[in-house]
Design an enzyme around this catalytic site. Structure first.
Site, PDB file in Angstrom:
ATOM      1  N   TYR A   5       0.853  -1.197   0.000  1.00 59.49           N
ATOM      2  CA  TYR A   5       0.000   0.000   0.000  1.00 59.49           C
ATOM      3  C   TYR A   5       0.885   1.242   0.000  1.00 59.49           C
ATOM      4  O   TYR A   5       1.898   1.287   0.708  1.00 59.49           O
ATOM      5  CB  TYR A   5      -0.898   0.031   1.245  1.00 59.49           C
ATOM      6  CG  TYR A   5      -2.317  -0.389   0.941  1.00 59.49           C
ATOM      7  CD1 TYR A   5      -3.047   0.277  -0.038  1.00 59.49           C
ATOM      8  CD2 TYR A   5      -2.924  -1.432   1.625  1.00 59.49           C
ATOM      9  CE1 TYR A   5      -4.347  -0.094  -0.332  1.00 59.49           C
ATOM     10  CE2 TYR A   5      -4.230  -1.817   1.346  1.00 59.49           C
ATOM     11  CZ  TYR A   5      -4.943  -1.138   0.357  1.00 59.49           C
ATOM     12  OH  TYR A   5      -6.220  -1.505   0.076  1.00 59.49           O
ATOM     13  N   GLU A  15      -0.611   4.882  -0.413  1.00 59.49           N
ATOM     14  CA  GLU A  15      -1.420   6.092  -0.640  1.00 59.49           C
ATOM     15  C   GLU A  15      -0.565   7.341  -0.502  1.00 59.49           C
ATOM     16  O   GLU A  15       0.254   7.442   0.427  1.00 59.49           O
ATOM     17  CB  GLU A  15      -2.561   6.186   0.382  1.00 59.49           C
ATOM     18  CG  GLU A  15      -3.685   5.217   0.144  1.00 59.49           C
ATOM     19  CD  GLU A  15      -3.555   3.961   0.968  1.00 59.49           C
ATOM     20  OE1 GLU A  15      -2.396   3.565   1.274  1.00 59.49           O
ATOM     21  OE2 GLU A  15      -4.587   3.375   1.311  1.00 59.49           O
ATOM     22  N   ASP A  25      -7.651  13.574 -24.793  1.00 59.36           N
ATOM     23  CA  ASP A  25      -7.542  12.176 -24.340  1.00 59.36           C
ATOM     24  C   ASP A  25      -6.952  11.403 -25.518  1.00 59.36           C
ATOM     25  O   ASP A  25      -7.652  11.073 -26.467  1.00 59.36           O
ATOM     26  CB  ASP A  25      -8.934  11.667 -23.968  1.00 59.36           C
ATOM     27  CG  ASP A  25      -8.957  10.172 -23.694  1.00 59.36           C
ATOM     28  OD1 ASP A  25      -7.909   9.514 -23.856  1.00 59.36           O
ATOM     29  OD2 ASP A  25     -10.026   9.661 -23.332  1.00 59.36           O
ATOM     30  N   THR A  79      -4.353   6.262 -21.845  1.00 61.70           N
ATOM     31  CA  THR A  79      -4.169   4.947 -21.248  1.00 61.70           C
ATOM     32  C   THR A  79      -2.786   4.468 -21.676  1.00 61.70           C
ATOM     33  O   THR A  79      -2.195   4.998 -22.623  1.00 61.70           O
ATOM     34  CB  THR A  79      -5.245   3.941 -21.704  1.00 61.70           C
ATOM     35  OG1 THR A  79      -5.363   4.005 -23.128  1.00 61.70           O
ATOM     36  CG2 THR A  79      -6.580   4.231 -21.063  1.00 61.70           C
ATOM     37  N   LYS A  82      -2.576   0.715 -24.903  1.00 66.54           N
ATOM     38  CA  LYS A  82      -2.974   0.601 -26.322  1.00 66.54           C
ATOM     39  C   LYS A  82      -1.719   0.721 -27.188  1.00 66.54           C
ATOM     40  O   LYS A  82      -0.831  -0.125 -27.055  1.00 66.54           O
ATOM     41  CB  LYS A  82      -4.046   1.653 -26.625  1.00 66.54           C
ATOM     42  CG  LYS A  82      -5.320   1.463 -25.777  1.00 66.54           C
ATOM     43  CD  LYS A  82      -6.428   2.390 -26.206  1.00 66.54           C
ATOM     44  CE  LYS A  82      -7.715   2.143 -25.438  1.00 66.54           C
ATOM     45  NZ  LYS A  82      -7.834   2.979 -24.235  1.00 66.54           N
ATOM     46  N   ARG A  95      -2.279  -2.350 -18.551  1.00 66.32           N
ATOM     47  CA  ARG A  95      -3.555  -1.632 -18.477  1.00 66.32           C
ATOM     48  C   ARG A  95      -3.447  -0.558 -17.408  1.00 66.32           C
ATOM     49  O   ARG A  95      -3.078  -0.843 -16.267  1.00 66.32           O
ATOM     50  CB  ARG A  95      -4.695  -2.581 -18.106  1.00 66.32           C
ATOM     51  CG  ARG A  95      -4.795  -3.810 -18.948  1.00 66.32           C
ATOM     52  CD  ARG A  95      -6.130  -4.473 -18.817  1.00 66.32           C
ATOM     53  NE  ARG A  95      -7.095  -3.772 -19.624  1.00 66.32           N
ATOM     54  CZ  ARG A  95      -7.171  -3.848 -20.952  1.00 66.32           C
ATOM     55  NH1 ARG A  95      -6.342  -4.627 -21.623  1.00 66.32           N
ATOM     56  NH2 ARG A  95      -8.069  -3.155 -21.616  1.00 66.32           N
TER      57      ARG A  95
HETATM   58  N1  DSN Z   1     -12.452   0.103 -24.958  1.00 65.40           N
HETATM   59  C1  DSN Z   1     -11.525   1.030 -25.549  1.00 65.40           C
HETATM   60  C2  DSN Z   1     -11.516   0.939 -27.026  1.00 65.40           C
HETATM   61  O1  DSN Z   1     -11.596  -0.158 -27.517  1.00 65.40           O
HETATM   62  O2  DSN Z   1     -11.379   1.931 -27.709  1.00 65.40           O
HETATM   63  C3  DSN Z   1     -11.704   2.428 -25.131  1.00 65.40           C
HETATM   64  O3  DSN Z   1     -12.016   2.520 -23.807  1.00 65.40           O
END
Ligand code: DSN
Length: 416
Positions: free
Chosen positions: A53, A55, A198, A224, A227, A233
């Site tokens: 932990y 925080e 974003d 994120t 990707k 993730r």
């Molecule tokens: N689920 C993602 C996508 O496939 O674009 C976005 O959150």
């Protein structure tokens, strides 16, 4: 404590993981938001850091014993700053939705207006879609793309002048074109709005210097990490120093509790990879591969939303091109060993569960080492699969060919 290894202790879960690895290895992964992380990233994810932990933030943790955690989080932040030329970075967001929610709560008051892209035009659920709780808290107004498939900047400006948003939000999950950040920033300045991008889908292409980096231009940029950036993730928020305190407080204690430091360590490892020269070549190849698909599908008369692609993905209006729905194509291509997703097209007359479009992309195939020649072959299989979507024998014969191709591009050759 259970001291038995997974394979002996929980064979059901072990077998499901083994099956999933085989599925990933033997299929063609074309969902544009998916990718394959390195073994080093997997190792950090599966480390003892999950036990801790922590925080708070570096040097200001609530619990003791955080000296190594601080090192890890500091390295992740420094590398992210270097990749994106960011003034301030928060690497604690657990994933994409909480990262965006933290920004809204950090910089807005309930009831404030946010101007964001319509979901069917390529936006994202977390950008104020009516089904989300955020839409109950903030006043989201939606702009769209025009008939040529470009973001209609004149309309966006008119909407900004009319609604006086506190924030203008760009960055998309199904839009395939470059974004004119400078022009949107000028509109935001005219109405005194904060700018947020974003870039979850294209974070890796920005890191690889193949798309414009909005971080120096915009006030806040979220991405994120799993990707095109090819990390674990998770989410990350980058912002100008003047917003740093508000953003950090919004993430913790505003929204989240203890950060997942195994995940942050894995982010740090993936950022090291993104700083390697090979990552630029990887990003370039992602786009080159997408261009092959664009040409093939365009030549076959498929209607490409937004007129084509500048990034890693394509959104195809399948129903108006070939009379087949997105759902029918997704199911058929799954049988053929090709994974993509059904997707709404701009102002889709069909339902979200059986929309007109399909969305597919090249990041995961490119990670496996596939190039233009393989894209030609895969495009042919996709077209054959779509045109024979009811012919299970044909689809299964494509799957056999897919498996042969994937054998030449092993997912984790280090394990073989
Ligand atoms: N689920 C993602 C996508 O496939 O674009 C976005 O959150």
């Amino acid at each position: 404590m259970n001291k038995i290894l997974l394979k002996d202790y929980d064979p059901i879960i072990q077998q499901a993981i083994t099956n999933e690895l085989a599925r990933q290895e033997q299929g063609l992964e074309m969902i544009p938001s998916e990718n394959f992380v390195s073994l080093a990233v997997l190792e950090a994810l599966g480390s003892v850091l999950t036990n801790k932990y922590s925080e708070g933030y570096i040097g200001k943790r609530y619990y003791g014993g955080c000296e190594f955690i601080d090192t890890i989080e500091g390295v992740a932040i420094d590398r992210a700053k270097q990749i994106f030329s960011a003034e301030h970075v928060n690497v604690q967001p657990l994933s994409g939705a909480p990262m965006n929610i933290a920004v809204y709560f950090g910089l807005m008051e309930p009831g404030d207006t946010i101007l964001g892209m319509d979901l069917s035009h390529g936006g994202h659920l977390t950008h104020g879609h009516p089904v989300t709780y955020m839409a109950k808290v903030f006043n989201f107004i939606r702009y769209k793309t025009n008939a040529e498939g470009k973001i209609d900047l004149d309309n966006l400006r008119q909407m900004a002048l009319e609604h006086k948003p506190k924030m203008i939000l760009v960055g998309y999950s199904a839009y395939s074109r470059e974004i004119e950040y400078e022009k949107i920033k000028a509109i935001a300045d005219e109405v005194g709005a904060i700018t947020m991008a974003d870039v979850a889908h294209i974070g890796g292409l920005i890191a690889g210097k193949q798309m414009i980096n909005p971080v120096p231009i915009f006030d806040v940029v979220t991405t994120t990490t799993h990707k095109t950036l090819r990390g674990p993730r998770g989410g990350m928020i980058m912002c100008k120093e003047k917003f740093a305190k508000q953003i950090d407080k919004a993430v913790f204690p505003g929204l989240q509790g203890g950060p997942h430091e195994n995940n942050i360590a894995a982010k740090a490892v993936s950022f090291k990879e993104a700083l390697e020269p090979e990552f630029q070549e990887y990003s370039r190849q992602i786009k080159a591969n997408a261009k092959v698909l664009e040409k093939k599908f365009s030549d076959w008369g498929y209607k490409l939303c937004f007129g084509g692609t500048d990034n890693h993905l394509l959104l195809v209006n399948l129903f108006s091109s070939k009379g087949i729905t997105g759902k029918q194509a997704q199911i058929a291509l799954d049988i053929a060993g090709i994974t993509l997703n059904k997707n709404m097209i701009p102002d889709d007359p069909r339902s979200p569960m059986d929309p007109s479009g399909i969305r597919f992309g090249t990041p995961a195939l490119t990670t496996r080492g596939m190039k233009e020649a393989e894209m030609e072959i895969i495009a042919n299989w996709m077209n054959e699969g779509i045109m024979n979507w009811q012919d299970e024998t044909k689809l299964k014969s494509i799957k056999a060919d897919v498996i042969e191709l994937t054998k030449k591009f092993p997912l984790y050759p280090e394990l073989q």
